[in-house]
Design an enzyme around this catalytic site. Sequence first.
Site, mmCIF file in Angstrom:
data_model
loop_
_atom_site.group_PDB
_atom_site.id
_atom_site.type_symbol
_atom_site.label_atom_id
_atom_site.label_comp_id
_atom_site.label_asym_id
_atom_site.label_seq_id
_atom_site.Cartn_x
_atom_site.Cartn_y
_atom_site.Cartn_z
ATOM 1 N N CYS A 117 0.835 -1.198 0.000
ATOM 2 C CA CYS A 117 0.000 0.000 0.000
ATOM 3 C C CYS A 117 0.875 1.255 0.000
ATOM 4 C CB CYS A 117 -0.923 -0.012 1.223
ATOM 5 S SG CYS A 117 -2.110 1.345 1.269
ATOM 6 N N CYS A 118 1.911 1.261 0.838
ATOM 7 C CA CYS A 118 2.821 2.402 0.894
ATOM 8 C C CYS A 118 3.521 2.609 -0.442
ATOM 9 C CB CYS A 118 3.856 2.204 2.002
ATOM 10 S SG CYS A 118 3.231 2.422 3.682
ATOM 11 N N CYS A 200 -1.096 8.918 6.785
ATOM 12 C CA CYS A 200 -2.445 8.608 6.304
ATOM 13 C C CYS A 200 -3.391 8.436 7.494
ATOM 14 C CB CYS A 200 -2.430 7.342 5.463
ATOM 15 S SG CYS A 200 -1.558 7.501 3.895
ATOM 16 N N CYS A 203 -3.711 5.011 9.224
ATOM 17 C CA CYS A 203 -2.441 4.477 9.733
ATOM 18 C C CYS A 203 -1.823 5.365 10.813
ATOM 19 C CB CYS A 203 -1.450 4.297 8.596
ATOM 20 S SG CYS A 203 -1.953 3.084 7.367
ATOM 21 N N CYS A 228 7.823 3.534 5.859
ATOM 22 C CA CYS A 228 6.997 3.213 4.694
ATOM 23 C C CYS A 228 7.831 2.887 3.471
ATOM 24 C CB CYS A 228 6.063 4.376 4.375
ATOM 25 S SG CYS A 228 6.942 5.906 3.989
#
Length: 237
Positions: A117-118, A200, A203, A228
């Site tokens: 995702c990162c 985010c 997170c 990340c």
Amino acid sequence: MRMNLENLNTQFEHEPVDVVLANFLEVFSGKIALATSFGAEDQVLTDLVLQADPKAKIFTLDTGRLHEETYTVMDKINKKYDIKIDVYFPNASDIEVLYQRQGINGFRESIENRKMCCHVRKIAPLQRALKGVEVWITGLRRSQSPTRETMRLVEWDQGNKLIKLNPLIEWSEEEVWNYIKENKLPYNVLHDQGYPSIGCAPCTRAVREGEDIRAGRWWWENPEHKECGLHLKGAEK
């Protein structure tokens, strides 16, 4: 490169931040950029960078999952300095593939999912943002995280093949906030709600009393995993 970086560290590591920035912005004019996520450190650097060069490149990564408060402070910065910070977004098709693979919040299911995702939301846009850039200015500080304790003022970013400049590397959190208050800089109001580090929305959480300042980032993981991929260990110094 190691010898050149060592020379730069020797030359500048004891100089004031404004002197460091002025020198690098002049020498690497047109090929240097500040990356901001609108955290406290980035607000300090934005102010100092624009004092040295009002036309300096400043960019941010909009992952698509930021806090509303982050957009608010971005708008305040644009208005205060009469600029438009460059915004880099994830590729839409990459987000669609990511969703098909792990759903909307699959990043919590494993470190591999979270790193994927990162990569889609941060790393890939960062690579576009750094195209043609030779020096990347960051707001990293040694005291922020165990993964940052050995970082220096000037480093070589092997992944992006450029120099990483960390002007605030030796600053304390107190020094950062003193600068913000003394210069009346806009900042993310989430800092007042217990968020020392803001990424985010899904997170990031507020930290509890006595916790490390990075404890609110990816809190379900061990501290040594809490990067990340933007700032990896093992850079040439």
